[in-house]
Design an enzyme around this catalytic site. Structure first.
Site, PDB file in Angstrom:
ATOM      1  N   ASP A   1       1.106  -1.281  -0.037  1.00  0.00           N
ATOM      2  CA  ASP A   1      -0.068  -0.101  -0.042  1.00  0.00           C
ATOM      3  C   ASP A   1       0.879   1.166  -0.008  1.00  0.00           C
ATOM      4  O   ASP A   1       0.511   2.257  -0.882  1.00  0.00           O
ATOM      5  CB  ASP A   1      -0.833   0.038   1.219  1.00  0.00           C
ATOM      6  CG  ASP A   1      -1.757  -1.056   1.509  1.00  0.00           C
ATOM      7  OD1 ASP A   1      -2.012  -1.874   0.235  1.00  0.00           O
ATOM      8  OD2 ASP A   1      -2.865  -1.188   2.182  1.00  0.00           O
TER       9      ASP A   1
ATOM     10  N   LYS B   1     -28.475 -17.175 -18.531  1.00  0.00           N
ATOM     11  CA  LYS B   1     -28.658 -16.594 -19.825  1.00  0.00           C
ATOM     12  C   LYS B   1     -28.272 -17.238 -20.880  1.00  0.00           C
ATOM     13  O   LYS B   1     -27.148 -17.845 -20.900  1.00  0.00           O
ATOM     14  CB  LYS B   1     -27.779 -15.127 -19.775  1.00  0.00           C
ATOM     15  CG  LYS B   1     -28.195 -13.948 -18.700  1.00  0.00           C
ATOM     16  CD  LYS B   1     -27.336 -12.860 -18.618  1.00  0.00           C
ATOM     17  CE  LYS B   1     -27.645 -12.126 -17.486  1.00  0.00           C
ATOM     18  NZ  LYS B   1     -26.537 -11.196 -16.949  1.00  0.00           N
TER      19      LYS B   1
ATOM     20  N   GLU C   1     -24.657 -16.805 -13.230  1.00  0.00           N
ATOM     21  CA  GLU C   1     -23.823 -15.965 -12.440  1.00  0.00           C
ATOM     22  C   GLU C   1     -24.955 -15.775 -10.975  1.00  0.00           C
ATOM     23  O   GLU C   1     -25.938 -15.920 -11.121  1.00  0.00           O
ATOM     24  CB  GLU C   1     -23.830 -14.427 -13.040  1.00  0.00           C
ATOM     25  CG  GLU C   1     -22.854 -14.312 -14.138  1.00  0.00           C
ATOM     26  CD  GLU C   1     -23.787 -13.166 -14.784  1.00  0.00           C
ATOM     27  OE1 GLU C   1     -22.957 -11.872 -14.761  1.00  0.00           O
ATOM     28  OE2 GLU C   1     -24.689 -13.185 -15.554  1.00  0.00           O
TER      29      GLU C   1
ATOM     30  N   LYS D   1     -27.082 -13.917  -8.750  1.00  0.00           N
ATOM     31  CA  LYS D   1     -27.864 -12.554  -8.790  1.00  0.00           C
ATOM     32  C   LYS D   1     -27.941 -11.724  -7.470  1.00  0.00           C
ATOM     33  O   LYS D   1     -28.038 -11.915  -6.387  1.00  0.00           O
ATOM     34  CB  LYS D   1     -29.374 -12.980  -8.611  1.00  0.00           C
ATOM     35  CG  LYS D   1     -30.239 -11.872  -9.097  1.00  0.00           C
ATOM     36  CD  LYS D   1     -31.608 -11.975  -9.270  1.00  0.00           C
ATOM     37  CE  LYS D   1     -32.714 -10.773  -9.592  1.00  0.00           C
ATOM     38  NZ  LYS D   1     -32.746  -9.986  -8.678  1.00  0.00           N
TER      39      LYS D   1
ATOM     40  N   CYS E   1     -64.324   1.571  -0.386  1.00  0.00           N
ATOM     41  CA  CYS E   1     -65.187   2.835   0.169  1.00  0.00           C
ATOM     42  C   CYS E   1     -65.653   3.479  -0.901  1.00  0.00           C
ATOM     43  O   CYS E   1     -65.166   3.788  -1.943  1.00  0.00           O
ATOM     44  CB  CYS E   1     -64.033   3.747   0.865  1.00  0.00           C
ATOM     45  SG  CYS E   1     -64.760   5.412   1.143  1.00  0.00           S
TER      46      CYS E   1
ATOM     47  N   CYS F   1     -63.128  10.914   0.155  1.00  0.00           N
ATOM     48  CA  CYS F   1     -62.438  10.082   1.342  1.00  0.00           C
ATOM     49  C   CYS F   1     -61.203  10.584   1.587  1.00  0.00           C
ATOM     50  O   CYS F   1     -60.299  10.343   0.483  1.00  0.00           O
ATOM     51  CB  CYS F   1     -62.517   8.626   1.187  1.00  0.00           C
ATOM     52  SG  CYS F   1     -61.541   7.662   2.584  1.00  0.00           S
TER      53      CYS F   1
ATOM     54  N   GLU G   1     -24.311  -4.490 -11.289  1.00  0.00           N
ATOM     55  CA  GLU G   1     -24.905  -3.998  -9.892  1.00  0.00           C
ATOM     56  C   GLU G   1     -24.050  -3.267  -9.143  1.00  0.00           C
ATOM     57  O   GLU G   1     -22.845  -3.633  -9.058  1.00  0.00           O
ATOM     58  CB  GLU G   1     -25.454  -5.378  -9.224  1.00  0.00           C
ATOM     59  CG  GLU G   1     -26.286  -5.305  -8.350  1.00  0.00           C
ATOM     60  CD  GLU G   1     -27.713  -5.433  -8.879  1.00  0.00           C
ATOM     61  OE1 GLU G   1     -28.054  -5.123 -10.167  1.00  0.00           O
ATOM     62  OE2 GLU G   1     -28.734  -5.550  -8.064  1.00  0.00           O
TER      63      GLU G   1
ATOM     64  N   ASP H   1       0.464   4.585  -2.301  1.00  0.00           N
ATOM     65  CA  ASP H   1       0.355   5.687  -1.806  1.00  0.00           C
ATOM     66  C   ASP H   1       1.240   6.733  -2.407  1.00  0.00           C
ATOM     67  O   ASP H   1       1.274   7.948  -2.796  1.00  0.00           O
ATOM     68  CB  ASP H   1       0.311   5.910  -0.183  1.00  0.00           C
ATOM     69  CG  ASP H   1      -0.569   5.177   0.323  1.00  0.00           C
ATOM     70  OD1 ASP H   1      -1.825   4.875  -0.298  1.00  0.00           O
ATOM     71  OD2 ASP H   1      -0.582   4.840   1.578  1.00  0.00           O
TER      72      ASP H   1
HETATM   73  S1  IVH Z   1     -29.249  -9.279 -16.036  1.00  0.00           S
HETATM   74  C1  IVH Z   1     -31.857  -8.388 -19.550  1.00  0.00           C
HETATM   75  N1  IVH Z   1     -27.541 -10.373 -14.238  1.00  0.00           N
HETATM   76  O1  IVH Z   1     -31.562  -7.964 -11.286  1.00  0.00           O
HETATM   77  C2  IVH Z   1     -31.295  -8.536 -18.034  1.00  0.00           C
HETATM   78  N2  IVH Z   1     -29.130  -8.710 -13.488  1.00  0.00           N
HETATM   79  O2  IVH Z   1     -34.380  -7.739 -12.874  1.00  0.00           O
HETATM   80  C3  IVH Z   1     -31.032  -7.441 -17.258  1.00  0.00           C
HETATM   81  N3  IVH Z   1     -29.184  -8.504 -11.167  1.00  0.00           N
HETATM   82  O3  IVH Z   1     -32.335  -5.079 -12.761  1.00  0.00           O
HETATM   83  C4  IVH Z   1     -30.649  -7.842 -16.109  1.00  0.00           C
HETATM   84  N4  IVH Z   1     -27.406  -9.661 -10.726  1.00  0.00           N
HETATM   85  O4  IVH Z   1     -30.410  -5.252 -10.886  1.00  0.00           O
HETATM   86  C5  IVH Z   1     -28.849  -9.505 -14.509  1.00  0.00           C
HETATM   87  N5  IVH Z   1     -26.237 -11.385 -12.796  1.00  0.00           N
HETATM   88  C6  IVH Z   1     -27.080 -10.441 -12.972  1.00  0.00           C
HETATM   89  C7  IVH Z   1     -27.861  -9.596 -11.934  1.00  0.00           C
HETATM   90  C8  IVH Z   1     -28.859  -8.913 -12.336  1.00  0.00           C
HETATM   91  C9  IVH Z   1     -28.480  -8.824 -10.042  1.00  0.00           C
HETATM   92  C10 IVH Z   1     -30.390  -7.607 -10.813  1.00  0.00           C
HETATM   93  C11 IVH Z   1     -30.400  -6.305 -11.945  1.00  0.00           C
HETATM   94  C12 IVH Z   1     -31.651  -6.226 -12.618  1.00  0.00           C
HETATM   95  C13 IVH Z   1     -32.550  -7.401 -11.609  1.00  0.00           C
HETATM   96  C14 IVH Z   1     -33.545  -8.104 -12.365  1.00  0.00           C
END
Ligand code: IVH
Length: 761
Positions: free
Chosen positions: A43, A300, A124, A126, A436, A442, A184, A47
């Site tokens: 480090d 995907k 991957e 999420k 209602c 209301c 993300e 720096d």
């Molecule tokens: S792909 C067309 N991959 O989950 C596909 N989303 O709706 C677009 N997310 O808005 C998203 N990890 O914020 C994708 N490995 C990943 C992800 C991921 C988290 C979130 C992202 C998205 C929501 C799903």
């Protein structure tokens, strides 16, 4: 000249070279440290390099570049977030909550690709944070935006720049002219701990969950606050990209990683459904030990050319799915059940719970949706219940632990009067809910309508939240959304304004909201069942408010029968009018399926026979059918608007008080840009109303082409049918091309399309 201030000397060529060299070196070591987690130098040496650059830049400010590592944190807080229109929409994923839904997704992919079962997917985790898109031009970070509503997000460039794992300049020499990386922004478990410790030290509120803390940290007007939060970034996709199109998701992510942008270390290719299942199981096991929160895994279709052959749904890609983990559940006690009055007057039973921690968030209320659910779940006041919380949705009661029901448990009783205004409540025929009847008289409905109108995704009036709205309505200062625009400074000053809100800021925010977009405005009106996506569809279709207000029910609702075009309709009429009906005892369906259609020399397919027989039941009724009742046509061609939503829309714009309110809003100065068709040349008019399907890889991104076609009045759908006018083909076209040839649909290339719209002439 003042004594002591050194005469600035221009930087020498060597200074320039050194600054450039230091920037590259620091960028490189930054990547090793923050992205690869594998530093090469201690480090202290890092720096040293950093200080050398700072020193050089302070002697020669002209050497400072926007991508210099010294420039991560800007100084001045922003007055507000400006908006960014995404060049390509940021769509979200469909969720598979169980294995069956995952299997269904896979089946659909296999079916559409006409492929073997062995589809290759990238997998991957999420990540549980928030989505951003980061734009690099010639390798330099120029803009970062949140997802927002998918089309328009907030400009968070200054905040994203403070995230150390995000390169300010891409690594290497072979840089694309334009690259938007999407991914993300999130906090690791230790990152969240650090924020919590800092918050405790400064007496701030306690931050419980990583996702909300990450979102709150990124949406700061002062980038210095964001800079103190250990946010990190992981790329999982891309938007605009000017480089050579990669063959697969996996290759493209590897290419992005080679430019210094972090991607998931868990990225893998998996084969078929079983590969997806194994990956999911592995992460369900490892979830707690990853060091960051995930709420599922994402699959995907890997080969990008294959995606071109998958049908699009309205708002999610069909080539990807999120397989989510089951939501957390905890046991607690229902202390009471109260009834909340919503925007449309619906009374919703809400359980007040003994506070319990579910998925790292304390839950003390849970919705019971409606009385049907209360009955079905058999919830009594005093019961012990399992409470579930999935993501950001409102917690709900899963089931009652009846064995634990106390002797004094009380049933839930629906009030006969509205708990907010005392008016009668009524149950509409065919509806499970009770409302209602007082409408905007209301106060609860009024507050909800105004809250919705001012909310971030609607008119986005910052500072006009629950507390302020409550006071405004209770004091009679505001009775409808339109009244917000009459508020004065004195009226606001007379209120008990909380925190850092000032009357000035609120008035400014109200003033700013006057310039909006048509889709936001439609959404803000709060038409029952018209959410953001439908509002966007309506805005796109009608382009302005007046034609939408004038649309009738007939305009929205498809007429005629599925699967029947003009030819079949004529043939059916000819058949039934020739007088040879079924013999007694033979059903209409049976008879129809045995008949060869005059002129067409074929029989009706079984599914169409069923549709006709279900609609007309008897031969006599069918002989009386008008052509118009048979031919399937949908005048509006807006997908996803069913009869119910159509009648909500028509009813809303038909009511005089709504008309008045809209007039008042327009008079107050609310305006939006009206989308003109982008060209009015004679050629282009040919495209109005024409239906296109796109297949294969085009020279531009498919969404861009689609947007161009739509701006010319054409409609782009996902699957080829006999109603398709043109199939636009790119490289590697597959099953859609075969289908188009089968149906005799006109097939054109991009060049031919360009000629057709006259852009080449
Ligand atoms: S792909 C067309 N991959 O989950 C596909 N989303 O709706 C677009 N997310 O808005 C998203 N990890 O914020 C994708 N490995 C990943 C992800 C991921 C988290 C979130 C992202 C998205 C929501 C799903």
């Amino acid at each position: 000249m003042t004594q002591g201030s050194p005469v600035p000397t221009p930087p020498t060529a060597a200074d320039r070279q050194r600054a450039e060299q230091l920037r590259t070196l620091i960028g490189y070591h930054n990547h090793r440290y923050y992205v690869l987690d594998d530093p090469e130098i201690p480090d202290i040496e890092y720096d040293l390099l950093f200080n050398q650059l700072k020193d050089l830049e302070s002697r020669h400010p002209e050497l400072v570049t926007p991508d210099s590592p010294t420039q991560r944190v800007g100084d001045a807080p922003r007055p507000e977030f400006s908006q960014v229109r995404h060049r390509l929409p940021m769509i979200s994923l469909d969720n598979a909550m169980d294995d069956e839904k995952l299997a269904e997704f896979h089946r659909k992919v296999v079916q559409d690709l006409e492929n073997s079962d062995d589809v290759l997917y990238t997998a991957e985790p999420k990540l549980d944070g928030l989505a951003v898109s980061i734009r690099y031009v010639d390798g330099v970070l120029v803009q970062a935006a949140t997802r927002g509503n998918g089309n328009v997000g907030e400009d968070v460039t200054h905040n994203v720049r403070t995230i150390k794992s995000v390169p300010l300049k891409l690594l290497g020499t072979d840089l694309p002219e334009i690259l938007e990386v999407r991914g993300e922004v999130y906090l690791t478990t230790t990152g969240l701990e650090q924020v919590k410790t800092d918050a405790r030290l400064s007496g701030d509120r306690d931050y419980k969950n990583a996702r909300n803390t990450a979102a709150g940290s990124l949406r700061q007007l002062d980038p210095r606050v964001t800079a103190k939060r250990p946010l990190t970034f992981c790329c999982y996709g891309w938007g605009e990209f000017s480089g050579e199109r990669p063959a697969s998701q996996f290759d493209m992510l590897k290419r992005i990683a080679s430019l210094g942008v972090p991607i998931s270390s868990e990225l893998q290719k998996v084969h078929g459904l079983q590969g997806c299942r194994d990956y999911y199981e592995e992460f369900a096991r490892r979830r707690e030990t990853l060091g960051y929160d995930i709420d599922g895994v994402v699959f995907k279709v890997d080969r990008l050319a294959d995606r071109a052959d998958l049908e699009d749904t309205n708002h999610h890609p069909t080539w990807a799915i999120a397989r989510k983990f089951p939501p957390d559940e905890e046991l607690t006690v229902v202390e009471d059940v109260e009834f909340q009055v919503g925007r449309t007057g619906v009374l919703t039973p809400v359980a007040r719970l003994r506070p319990v921690e579910v998925g790292k968030v304390t839950v003390s209320n849970a919705t019971l949706h409606n009385m049907g659910q209360v009955k079905e779940k058999d919830v009594h006041i005093g019961d012990s219940v399992y409470v579930r919380r999935a993501g950001d949705v409102i917690p709900e009661i899963v089931r009652v632990e009846t064995a634990l029901r106390p002797a004094d448990a009380r049933p839930v009783v629906l009030p006969a009067q509205c708990p907010a205004c005392g008016s009668e409540v009524s149950r509409l025929e065919g509806e499970a809910v009770v409302r209602c009847t007082a409408g905007l008289k209301c106060p609860a409905q009024r507050k909800e309508a105004i809250r919705h109108f001012a909310s971030r995704r609607a008119m986005d009036i910052e500072g006009v939240g629950d507390e302020l709205i409550s006071q405004l309505v209770d004091k009679g200062l505001v009775n409808s959304p339109a009244d917000l625009y009459d508020l004065t400074g004195e009226q606001l000053v007379s209120l008990d304004l909380q925190g850092d809100k000032s009357a000035r800021n609120i008035l400014d925010a109200i003033e700013r909201s006057k310039t909006t977009t048509l889709d936001r405005f439609i959404f803000s009106l709060g038409i029952p069942e018209v959410g953001e996506a439908t509002a966007q569809d309506l805005a796109k279709h009608f382009r302005d408010l007046d034609p939408l207000c004038a649309a009738t029910q007939e305009y929205f609702v498809p007429r005629g029968l599925d699967g029947i075009g003009r030819k079949r309709a004529n043939a059916i009429q000819a058949l039934v009018r020739s007088g040879q009906g079924p013999l007694p005892g033979i059903s209409l369906a049976k008879w129809l399926s045995s008949q060869t259609l005059p002129g067409l020399k074929t029989r009706l397919p079984a599914n169409v026979v069923k549709v006709v027989a279900d609609r007309f039941t008897t031969f006599d009724a069918l002989t009386r059918a008008e052509l118009d009742e048979l031919i399937n046509h949908n005048p509006s061609r807006i997908t996803g608007i069913d009869e119910k939503i159509a009648s909500n829309i028509v009813e809303f714009f038909g009511k005089s008080n709504n008309k008045e309110m809209i007039k008042k809003l327009i008079r107050a100065g609310i305006q939006w840009p009206v989308a003109e068709p982008s060209s009015s040349s004679a050629h282009v008019k040919h495209l109005a109303g024409k239906t296109f399907v796109i297949t294969g890889t085009l020279s531009r991104h498919r969404d861009e082409v689609k947007a161009d076609l739509e701006s010319l009045g054409a409609k782009v759908t996902s699957s080829v049918s006999k109603n398709t006018d043109y199939l636009l083909v790119g490289k590697d076209a597959g099953s859609k091309l075969r289908k188009a040839q089968e149906f005799g649909v006109m097939v054109i290339t991009e060049e031919q399309l360009a000629e057709l719209v006259g852009s080449k002439s």
